[in-house]
Design a protein around this motif. Structure first.
Motif, PDB file in Angstrom:
ATOM      1  N   PHE A 124       0.817  -2.604  -3.025  1.00  0.00           N
ATOM      2  CA  PHE A 124      -0.093  -2.980  -4.091  1.00  0.00           C
ATOM      3  C   PHE A 124       0.721  -3.166  -5.372  1.00  0.00           C
ATOM      4  CE2 PHE A 124      -3.671  -0.125  -2.118  1.00  0.00           C
ATOM      5  CZ  PHE A 124      -3.565  -0.856  -0.941  1.00  0.00           C
ATOM      6  N   ALA A 125       0.732  -4.387  -5.897  1.00  0.00           N
ATOM      7  CA  ALA A 125       1.535  -4.653  -7.096  1.00  0.00           C
ATOM      8  C   ALA A 125       0.946  -5.823  -7.868  1.00  0.00           C
ATOM      9  CB  ALA A 125       2.977  -4.958  -6.727  1.00  0.00           C
ATOM     10  N   PRO A 126       0.464  -5.595  -9.101  1.00  0.00           N
ATOM     11  CA  PRO A 126      -0.037  -6.708  -9.918  1.00  0.00           C
ATOM     12  C   PRO A 126       1.121  -7.499 -10.513  1.00  0.00           C
ATOM     13  CG  PRO A 126      -0.156  -4.678 -11.162  1.00  0.00           C
ATOM     14  CD  PRO A 126       0.319  -4.303  -9.791  1.00  0.00           C
ATOM     15  N   GLU A 127       0.835  -8.728 -10.925  1.00  0.00           N
ATOM     16  CA  GLU A 127       1.865  -9.554 -11.544  1.00  0.00           C
ATOM     17  C   GLU A 127       2.168  -9.101 -12.964  1.00  0.00           C
ATOM     18  OE1 GLU A 127       0.603 -13.564 -11.298  1.00  0.00           O
ATOM     19  OE2 GLU A 127       0.734 -13.662  -9.106  1.00  0.00           O
ATOM     20  N   THR A 128       1.153  -8.579 -13.653  1.00  0.00           N
ATOM     21  CA  THR A 128       1.328  -8.116 -15.031  1.00  0.00           C
ATOM     22  C   THR A 128       0.574  -6.808 -15.234  1.00  0.00           C
ATOM     23  OG1 THR A 128      -0.597  -9.372 -15.806  1.00  0.00           O
ATOM     24  CG2 THR A 128       1.571 -10.471 -15.917  1.00  0.00           C
ATOM     25  N   SER A 151      -1.772  -0.368 -14.159  1.00  0.00           N
ATOM     26  CA  SER A 151      -1.011   0.337 -15.197  1.00  0.00           C
ATOM     27  C   SER A 151       0.475   0.023 -15.165  1.00  0.00           C
ATOM     28  CB  SER A 151      -1.208   1.852 -15.064  1.00  0.00           C
ATOM     29  OG  SER A 151      -0.747   2.310 -13.805  1.00  0.00           O
ATOM     30  N   SER A 152       0.976  -0.584 -14.076  1.00  0.00           N
ATOM     31  CA  SER A 152       2.400  -0.887 -13.949  1.00  0.00           C
ATOM     32  C   SER A 152       2.586  -1.972 -12.904  1.00  0.00           C
ATOM     33  CB  SER A 152       3.175   0.371 -13.535  1.00  0.00           C
ATOM     34  OG  SER A 152       4.518   0.055 -13.202  1.00  0.00           O
ATOM     35  N   ILE A 153       3.669  -2.739 -13.043  1.00  0.00           N
ATOM     36  CA  ILE A 153       3.985  -3.752 -12.031  1.00  0.00           C
ATOM     37  C   ILE A 153       4.849  -3.179 -10.919  1.00  0.00           C
ATOM     38  CG2 ILE A 153       3.790  -5.675 -13.654  1.00  0.00           C
ATOM     39  CD1 ILE A 153       6.859  -5.743 -13.759  1.00  0.00           C
ATOM     40  N   SER A 154       5.235  -1.918 -11.040  1.00  0.00           N
ATOM     41  CA  SER A 154       6.000  -1.269  -9.976  1.00  0.00           C
ATOM     42  C   SER A 154       5.105  -1.091  -8.758  1.00  0.00           C
ATOM     43  CB  SER A 154       6.511   0.093 -10.452  1.00  0.00           C
ATOM     44  OG  SER A 154       7.212   0.748  -9.405  1.00  0.00           O
ATOM     45  N   PRO A 155       5.516  -1.550  -7.574  1.00  0.00           N
ATOM     46  CA  PRO A 155       4.649  -1.484  -6.395  1.00  0.00           C
ATOM     47  C   PRO A 155       4.309  -0.051  -5.991  1.00  0.00           C
ATOM     48  CG  PRO A 155       6.530  -2.946  -6.018  1.00  0.00           C
ATOM     49  CD  PRO A 155       6.811  -2.194  -7.276  1.00  0.00           C
ATOM     50  N   ILE A 156       3.095   0.113  -5.496  1.00  0.00           N
ATOM     51  CA  ILE A 156       2.698   1.348  -4.837  1.00  0.00           C
ATOM     52  C   ILE A 156       2.551   1.040  -3.354  1.00  0.00           C
ATOM     53  CG2 ILE A 156       0.848   3.036  -4.542  1.00  0.00           C
ATOM     54  CD1 ILE A 156       0.291   2.942  -7.448  1.00  0.00           C
ATOM     55  N   TYR A 157       3.150   1.863  -2.526  1.00  0.00           N
ATOM     56  CA  TYR A 157       3.092   1.668  -1.084  1.00  0.00           C
ATOM     57  C   TYR A 157       2.028   2.611  -0.525  1.00  0.00           C
ATOM     58  CZ  TYR A 157       7.497  -0.596  -2.155  1.00  0.00           C
ATOM     59  OH  TYR A 157       8.452  -1.413  -2.694  1.00  0.00           O
ATOM     60  N   VAL A 158       1.058   2.043   0.166  1.00  0.00           N
ATOM     61  CA  VAL A 158      -0.120   2.789   0.618  1.00  0.00           C
ATOM     62  C   VAL A 158      -0.253   2.665   2.127  1.00  0.00           C
ATOM     63  CG1 VAL A 158      -2.605   3.096   0.339  1.00  0.00           C
ATOM     64  CG2 VAL A 158      -1.238   2.260  -1.586  1.00  0.00           C
ATOM     65  N   ASP A 159      -0.591   3.769   2.778  1.00  0.00           N
ATOM     66  CA  ASP A 159      -0.767   3.749   4.227  1.00  0.00           C
ATOM     67  C   ASP A 159      -1.780   4.827   4.616  1.00  0.00           C
ATOM     68  OD1 ASP A 159      -0.430   2.928   6.813  1.00  0.00           O
ATOM     69  OD2 ASP A 159       1.567   3.789   7.082  1.00  0.00           O
ATOM     70  N   SER A 160      -2.285   4.703   5.845  1.00  0.00           N
ATOM     71  CA  SER A 160      -3.139   5.730   6.461  1.00  0.00           C
ATOM     72  C   SER A 160      -4.336   6.083   5.588  1.00  0.00           C
ATOM     73  CB  SER A 160      -2.315   6.992   6.765  1.00  0.00           C
ATOM     74  OG  SER A 160      -1.211   6.688   7.588  1.00  0.00           O
ATOM     75  N   VAL A 161      -5.054   5.065   5.115  1.00  0.00           N
ATOM     76  CA  VAL A 161      -6.243   5.297   4.290  1.00  0.00           C
ATOM     77  C   VAL A 161      -7.421   5.636   5.210  1.00  0.00           C
ATOM     78  CG1 VAL A 161      -7.743   4.364   2.505  1.00  0.00           C
ATOM     79  CG2 VAL A 161      -5.362   3.600   2.661  1.00  0.00           C
ATOM     80  N   SER A 162      -8.097   6.726   4.943  1.00  0.00           N
ATOM     81  CA  SER A 162      -9.224   7.107   5.799  1.00  0.00           C
ATOM     82  C   SER A 162     -10.319   7.770   4.984  1.00  0.00           C
ATOM     83  CB  SER A 162      -8.773   8.055   6.922  1.00  0.00           C
ATOM     84  OG  SER A 162      -8.370   9.305   6.404  1.00  0.00           O
ATOM     85  N   LEU A 163     -11.535   7.589   5.440  1.00  0.00           N
ATOM     86  CA  LEU A 163     -12.708   8.300   4.933  1.00  0.00           C
ATOM     87  C   LEU A 163     -13.523   8.691   6.146  1.00  0.00           C
ATOM     88  CD1 LEU A 163     -14.578   9.257   2.599  1.00  0.00           C
ATOM     89  CD2 LEU A 163     -15.728   7.027   2.787  1.00  0.00           C
ATOM     90  N   MET A 164     -13.649   9.982   6.380  1.00  0.00           N
ATOM     91  CA  MET A 164     -14.413  10.450   7.541  1.00  0.00           C
ATOM     92  C   MET A 164     -15.005  11.803   7.244  1.00  0.00           C
ATOM     93  SD  MET A 164     -11.239  11.221  10.154  1.00  0.00           S
ATOM     94  CE  MET A 164     -10.737   9.508  10.087  1.00  0.00           C
ATOM     95  N   THR A 165     -15.933  12.219   8.082  1.00  0.00           N
ATOM     96  CA  THR A 165     -16.562  13.518   7.866  1.00  0.00           C
ATOM     97  C   THR A 165     -15.513  14.611   7.953  1.00  0.00           C
ATOM     98  OG1 THR A 165     -17.081  13.908  10.197  1.00  0.00           O
ATOM     99  CG2 THR A 165     -18.706  12.669   8.894  1.00  0.00           C
ATOM    100  N   ALA A 166     -15.769  15.714   7.252  1.00  0.00           N
ATOM    101  CA  ALA A 166     -14.834  16.833   7.291  1.00  0.00           C
ATOM    102  C   ALA A 166     -14.642  17.331   8.722  1.00  0.00           C
ATOM    103  CB  ALA A 166     -15.343  17.959   6.385  1.00  0.00           C
ATOM    104  N   GLU A 167     -15.716  17.265   9.511  1.00  0.00           N
ATOM    105  CA  GLU A 167     -15.636  17.691  10.907  1.00  0.00           C
ATOM    106  C   GLU A 167     -14.691  16.786  11.692  1.00  0.00           C
ATOM    107  OE1 GLU A 167     -18.570  18.116  14.828  1.00  0.00           O
ATOM    108  OE2 GLU A 167     -19.341  17.379  12.915  1.00  0.00           O
ATOM    109  N   ASP A 168     -14.845  15.470  11.522  1.00  0.00           N
ATOM    110  CA  ASP A 168     -13.980  14.545  12.245  1.00  0.00           C
ATOM    111  C   ASP A 168     -12.534  14.640  11.755  1.00  0.00           C
ATOM    112  OD1 ASP A 168     -15.924  13.567  13.904  1.00  0.00           O
ATOM    113  OD2 ASP A 168     -16.438  11.875  12.614  1.00  0.00           O
ATOM    114  N   PHE A 169     -12.360  14.819  10.455  1.00  0.00           N
ATOM    115  CA  PHE A 169     -11.008  14.920   9.920  1.00  0.00           C
ATOM    116  C   PHE A 169     -10.288  16.143  10.476  1.00  0.00           C
ATOM    117  CE2 PHE A 169      -7.777  15.994   6.771  1.00  0.00           C
ATOM    118  CZ  PHE A 169      -7.179  14.761   6.548  1.00  0.00           C
TER     119      PHE A 169
END
Length: 501
Positions: free
Chosen positions: A342-346, A448-466
């Motif tokens: 994730f990296a914006p141009e400006t 807030s910055s043009i420095s890239p953020i590297y993102v992986d393993s995004v999840s949203l699940m019930t506390a039980e399933d997690f």
């Protein structure tokens, strides 16, 4: 008078009797309906389906054979039983795309037509487009870049769109469709009137509880039951489904639709608006059908589920959280070696002005459960990250509740210093405040910055399933050798394919 109207009027009486200091009260209710389906068709790409575009096309451009038309569909079934229509507006942001020469258009005049023929956003093209109704039901001049427009009629008559919705309600239609066309030559005009942008199009309906609604229910349901083919009450195939149908009597009841929900007992399942139950985990679930005509009837049935392999991906509300593709993410995102970059141009004024977004599909009947929102991030430089979940259909409310130190009490988390090594963040959240018509959007605000953020393993699940993640065992993907460990006490781990976990 139907029971919903009676209930609303009784509530108003209670306000008058108990609030002697109150000198006025509102009898009106406003509903913002998000887009159910949207797509535009292009004369220049006559066989191409444009589903997934964030901006829609509207133009007449015969000179370049590049005319465009946009189709919008809205679910109006939730209006039943709430009162008569006061006003209806089609609200949209008509910001012309900022790349030249589109900003040179001095005026963009549009006509809005009704459309009673069926269509699908996943198949519609210029070559197979369906015809709109012949009469114009609203029109407007949408010219100011970045402006929001609420269009409701023709010329000085602001009631034509309302009358169209009234007719649809009288016919007990679930959906209304519109076709938006250019009114005069407007080459290169593509505007943002999609369901996938910061300011999606929506239908704003104001109703008054003192008015008998259009489509007023004369014959209410008197009995309601749930049936299935061959009276089946089990699902035994992995990810199998069972079509459930609601039987409403008498046969001349005005509204034959119901609202479906599923209550997980020992098993898990999801159900579609038309009653298709899809199995997730073994056990039993309780399927509920509620009448929507004001009769307050409810029917329930228990379904037994076996033979399921409840996978991590099925537990996850986030689609493509492992960035196997970017088909469900849009914004400032690139996928590099299975990781979202994730990296914006400006740098932007606000972090959320540059973001990576996914529209989530958390079932409304599961909103009161406790969830874990998790992701892994790192950055090459010290920078911050804002992550939030907001309702695009109700004034961009942060509809989740969180008590994490990084939150502000809602579904809004700020990480002041993104670490330089991949690090997991786990946040607690529930969605008790989620509206029934919530348009759920997850946003990583990275402006807030043009420095890239590297993102992986995004999840949203019930506390039980997690919590069950620790019990997951992956077979045949990991090779360890030598076995036993050799005299040098060296252990080698080999993955079968690149980027495997």
């Amino acid at each position: 008078m139907n029971l919903n109207l009676l209930r609303n009027k009784l509530a108003l009486v209670i306000v008058l009797l108990t609030g002697s200091a109150i000198t006025s009260f509102s009898q009106q209710d406003s509903t913002k309906i998000k887009v159910a389906e949207d797509v535009f068709v292009s004369q220049q790409d006559p066989s191409v389906n444009k589903n997934g575009e964030t901006d829609m096309g509207v133009s007449i451009d015969e000179k370049n054979s590049d005319s465009r038309e946009t189709y919008l569909k809205f679910d109006i079934s939730g209006l039943s039983g709430k009162g008569g229509l006061v006003s209806v507006d089609l609200s949209m942001v008509a910001a012309v795309k900022k790349e030249a020469p589109w900003t040179l258009i001095p005026h963009l005049y549009i006509n809005i037509f009704g459309c009673t023929k069926p269509w699908s956003e996943t198949t519609l093209t210029w070559n197979n487009k369906v015809d709109s109704d012949p009469e114009i039901i609203a029109e407007g001049d949408i010219t100011a870049e970045g402006g929001r427009y609420e269009i409701n009629g023709i010329g000085a008559d602001t009631t034509t769109l309302k009358k169209y919705i009234e007719t649809a309600m009288k016919n007990h239609q679930q959906f209304v469709s519109f076709v938006i066309k250019g009114k005069q030559e407007t080459p290169n005009s593509r505007i943002w009137i999609s369901d996938m942008i910061w300011e999606p199009a929506r239908l704003i309906v104001v109703q008054d509880v003192d008015l008998d609604e259009p489509g007023y229910v004369v014959v209410e349901a008197q009995s309601l039951s749930i049936a299935s083919a061959n009276n089946a009450t089990t699902i035994s195939v992995d990810n199998g489904s069972l079509q459930l149908n609601a039987a409403i009597l008498p046969v001349n009841a005005d509204i034959k639709r119901v609202q479906w929900s599923v209550l997980d007992e020992s098993g898990k399942a999801t159900i579609s608006p038309d009653g298709l139950l899809t199995a997730l985990d073994n056990g039993t679930v309780n399927v509920i059908a509620d009448a929507i005509d004001g009769s307050w009837l409810r029917a329930e049935t228990v379904i037994t589920i076996t033979g399921q392999d409840y996978t991590w991906a099925e537990k996850n509300i986030i689609v493509n959280g492992d960035f196997s593709s970017n088909s469900t993410w849009y914004g400032n995102v690139n996928i590099v070696d299975g990781v979202g970059m994730f990296a914006p141009e400006t740098v932007t004024t606000n972090p959320w002005d540059a973001g990576v977004i996914q529209e989530m599909k958390l079932p409304y009947d599961k909103k009161d459960l406790n969830y874990i929102f998790s992701f892994q991030i790192h950055s090459d430089e010290d920078r911050s990250l804002l992550v939030f979940m907001q309702d695009h259909n109700n004034d961009y409310t942060k509809y989740g509740i969180s008590t994490d130190a990084e939150s502000n009490g809602s579904s809004w988390w700020t990480i002041e210093h993104v670490p330089s090594t991949p690090t997991f963040y786990h946040f607690h959240v529930n969605f008790t405040n989620m509206a029934v018509n919530c348009s759920q959007h997850l946003t990583f605000g990275v402006g807030s910055s043009i420095s890239p953020i590297y993102v992986d393993s995004v999840s949203l699940m019930t506390a039980e399933d997690f919590a069950s993640k620790a019990l997951t065992i992956h077979n045949n993907n990991l090779k360890v050798y030598p076995n036993p460990v050799g005299a040098a006490n060296e252990l080698t781990v080999s993955l079968a394919t690149e980027n495997e976990r």
